[in-house]
Design a protein around this motif. Structure first.
Motif, PDB file in Angstrom:
ATOM      1  N   LEU A   1      20.922  48.187 116.403  1.00  0.00           N
ATOM      2  CA  LEU A   1      20.517  49.002 117.454  1.00  0.00           C
ATOM      3  C   LEU A   1      21.426  50.188 117.729  1.00  0.00           C
ATOM      4  CD1 LEU A   1      20.396  45.900 120.306  1.00  0.00           C
ATOM      5  CD2 LEU A   1      18.517  47.290 119.342  1.00  0.00           C
ATOM      6  N   THR A   2      22.653  50.237 117.441  1.00  0.00           N
ATOM      7  CA  THR A   2      23.704  51.422 117.510  1.00  0.00           C
ATOM      8  C   THR A   2      23.219  52.401 116.451  1.00  0.00           C
ATOM      9  OG1 THR A   2      25.479  50.450 116.339  1.00  0.00           O
ATOM     10  CG2 THR A   2      25.392  50.268 118.811  1.00  0.00           C
TER      11      THR A   2
ATOM     12  N   SER B   1      13.880  44.133 116.880  1.00  0.00           N
ATOM     13  CA  SER B   1      13.526  45.205 115.543  1.00  0.00           C
ATOM     14  C   SER B   1      13.547  46.621 115.999  1.00  0.00           C
ATOM     15  CB  SER B   1      12.366  44.728 114.824  1.00  0.00           C
ATOM     16  OG  SER B   1      12.449  43.393 114.380  1.00  0.00           O
ATOM     17  N   PRO B   2      14.615  47.391 116.089  1.00  0.00           N
ATOM     18  CA  PRO B   2      14.467  48.504 116.511  1.00  0.00           C
ATOM     19  C   PRO B   2      13.770  49.428 115.733  1.00  0.00           C
ATOM     20  CG  PRO B   2      16.581  47.997 115.921  1.00  0.00           C
ATOM     21  CD  PRO B   2      16.076  46.743 115.987  1.00  0.00           C
ATOM     22  N   ASP B   3      13.122  50.542 116.298  1.00  0.00           N
ATOM     23  CA  ASP B   3      12.361  51.481 115.504  1.00  0.00           C
ATOM     24  C   ASP B   3      12.833  52.671 116.041  1.00  0.00           C
ATOM     25  OD1 ASP B   3      10.565  53.606 115.054  1.00  0.00           O
ATOM     26  OD2 ASP B   3       8.750  52.317 115.115  1.00  0.00           O
ATOM     27  N   THR B   4      13.405  53.189 114.735  1.00  0.00           N
ATOM     28  CA  THR B   4      14.238  54.517 114.847  1.00  0.00           C
ATOM     29  C   THR B   4      13.405  55.525 115.595  1.00  0.00           C
ATOM     30  OG1 THR B   4      15.648  53.874 112.913  1.00  0.00           O
ATOM     31  CG2 THR B   4      15.701  56.079 113.618  1.00  0.00           C
ATOM     32  N   ARG B   5      12.286  55.646 115.054  1.00  0.00           N
ATOM     33  CA  ARG B   5      11.701  56.811 115.735  1.00  0.00           C
ATOM     34  C   ARG B   5      11.327  56.791 117.310  1.00  0.00           C
ATOM     35  NH1 ARG B   5       6.390  56.456 111.717  1.00  0.00           N
ATOM     36  NH2 ARG B   5       7.036  54.321 112.272  1.00  0.00           N
ATOM     37  N   ALA B   6      11.095  55.468 117.628  1.00  0.00           N
ATOM     38  CA  ALA B   6      10.720  55.010 119.093  1.00  0.00           C
ATOM     39  C   ALA B   6      12.127  55.310 120.014  1.00  0.00           C
ATOM     40  CB  ALA B   6      10.418  53.715 119.178  1.00  0.00           C
ATOM     41  N   TRP B   7      13.279  54.978 119.259  1.00  0.00           N
ATOM     42  CA  TRP B   7      14.427  55.001 120.030  1.00  0.00           C
ATOM     43  C   TRP B   7      14.873  56.692 120.153  1.00  0.00           C
ATOM     44  CZ3 TRP B   7      18.113  51.361 121.737  1.00  0.00           C
ATOM     45  CH2 TRP B   7      17.778  50.237 121.564  1.00  0.00           C
ATOM     46  N   HIS B   8      14.511  57.145 119.137  1.00  0.00           N
ATOM     47  CA  HIS B   8      14.845  58.647 119.116  1.00  0.00           C
ATOM     48  C   HIS B   8      13.959  59.400 120.267  1.00  0.00           C
ATOM     49  CE1 HIS B   8      16.428  59.311 114.654  1.00  0.00           C
ATOM     50  NE2 HIS B   8      17.336  58.578 115.934  1.00  0.00           N
ATOM     51  N   ALA B   9      12.775  58.945 120.651  1.00  0.00           N
ATOM     52  CA  ALA B   9      11.768  59.279 121.660  1.00  0.00           C
ATOM     53  C   ALA B   9      12.353  58.936 123.104  1.00  0.00           C
ATOM     54  CB  ALA B   9      10.532  58.915 121.703  1.00  0.00           C
ATOM     55  N   LEU B  10      13.147  57.899 123.235  1.00  0.00           N
ATOM     56  CA  LEU B  10      13.734  57.266 124.450  1.00  0.00           C
ATOM     57  C   LEU B  10      15.136  58.144 124.854  1.00  0.00           C
ATOM     58  CD1 LEU B  10      13.503  53.672 124.032  1.00  0.00           C
ATOM     59  CD2 LEU B  10      12.176  55.079 125.555  1.00  0.00           C
ATOM     60  N   ARG B  11      15.849  58.851 123.924  1.00  0.00           N
ATOM     61  CA  ARG B  11      16.940  59.457 124.123  1.00  0.00           C
ATOM     62  C   ARG B  11      16.707  60.475 125.329  1.00  0.00           C
ATOM     63  NH1 ARG B  11      20.405  61.071 118.837  1.00  0.00           N
ATOM     64  NH2 ARG B  11      22.102  60.765 120.475  1.00  0.00           N
ATOM     65  N   PRO B  12      17.760  60.561 126.385  1.00  0.00           N
ATOM     66  CA  PRO B  12      17.681  61.516 127.372  1.00  0.00           C
ATOM     67  C   PRO B  12      17.833  63.086 126.872  1.00  0.00           C
ATOM     68  CG  PRO B  12      19.697  60.205 127.374  1.00  0.00           C
ATOM     69  CD  PRO B  12      18.832  59.749 126.482  1.00  0.00           C
TER      70      PRO B  12
END
Length: 199
Positions: free
Chosen positions: A120-121, A188-199
């Motif tokens: 996750l991190t 199963s974290p999706d790196t692309r999706a997580w980047h879209a969530l970043r403030p």
């Protein structure tokens, strides 16, 4: 199920270390239960008896000696306590390979889903120079909170590391506003999706 409806339990094992011709063995286990709604609700720690010698390199990391294990229960004797804390919970570990391997001592236990805060991190903060548990807590200014929750303990104590894992998980959920998200987004974290969530 959403994240805010989930009860998480972090688990950490400290080990005797690997020696030529021998498999590794656990010498300490710690767990910490947590949910977004209730916070930390249960902490537990135990030494684990093993006939295996603790390697010098492992003892240098966690400081556990044969004397500490002299009256400790064997891993199989801890099954009721481990089962009570992990059954029907999402299981959290930072780099879950060791924890999964040692829990294989209980065939068919069915624990999970597994949430790996290392994965996750890496998805949440790929720019950080290190994703070790200690370095992350220092970089993200979480060490003081962990120290307050587990006084008189430090890194590579099984309970300290388990508490640090849930504090880190709490930080991820808060920073990315994941309280209402499905639990599956942590599995199963999706790196692309997580980047879209970043403030």
């Amino acid at each position: 199920m959403t994240i805010n409806e989930t009860l998480f339990t972090a688990i950490d094992f400290e080990s005797a270390g690997t020696a030529p011709g021998k498999t590794d063995a656990p010498v300490q286990v710690g767990t910490c239960s947590w949910s977004p709604n209730t916070g930390i609700t249960d902490t537990w720690i135990s030494y684990i008896h093993t006939e295996q010698d603790i390697t010098w390199s492992a003892q240098k990391v966690h400081g556990i000696t044969r004397q500490d294990l002299r009256h400790a229960p064997k891993l199989m004797m801890l099954w009721p306590k481990i089962k009570k804390r992990l059954k029907n919970h999402a299981v959290v570990a930072h780099g879950h390979g060791t924890e999964k391997r040692f829990l294989n001592a209980f065939p068919g236990h069915g624990f999970g889903p597994w949430i790996d805060t290392l994965q996750l991190t890496r998805a949440a903060w790929p720019e950080l120079p290190s994703h070790s548990l200690g370095d992350l807590c220092i970089s993200l200014q979480l060490e003081e909170k962990v120290n307050a929750l587990v006084p008189k303990k430090t890194w590579h104590d099984a309970l300290y590391d388990a508490v640090a894992s849930v504090v880190l998980l709490e930080k991820i959920i808060a920073d990315f506003s994941l309280e209402q998200a499905p639990l599956s987004c942590l599995e199963s974290p999706d790196t692309r999706a997580w980047h879209a969530l970043r403030p």
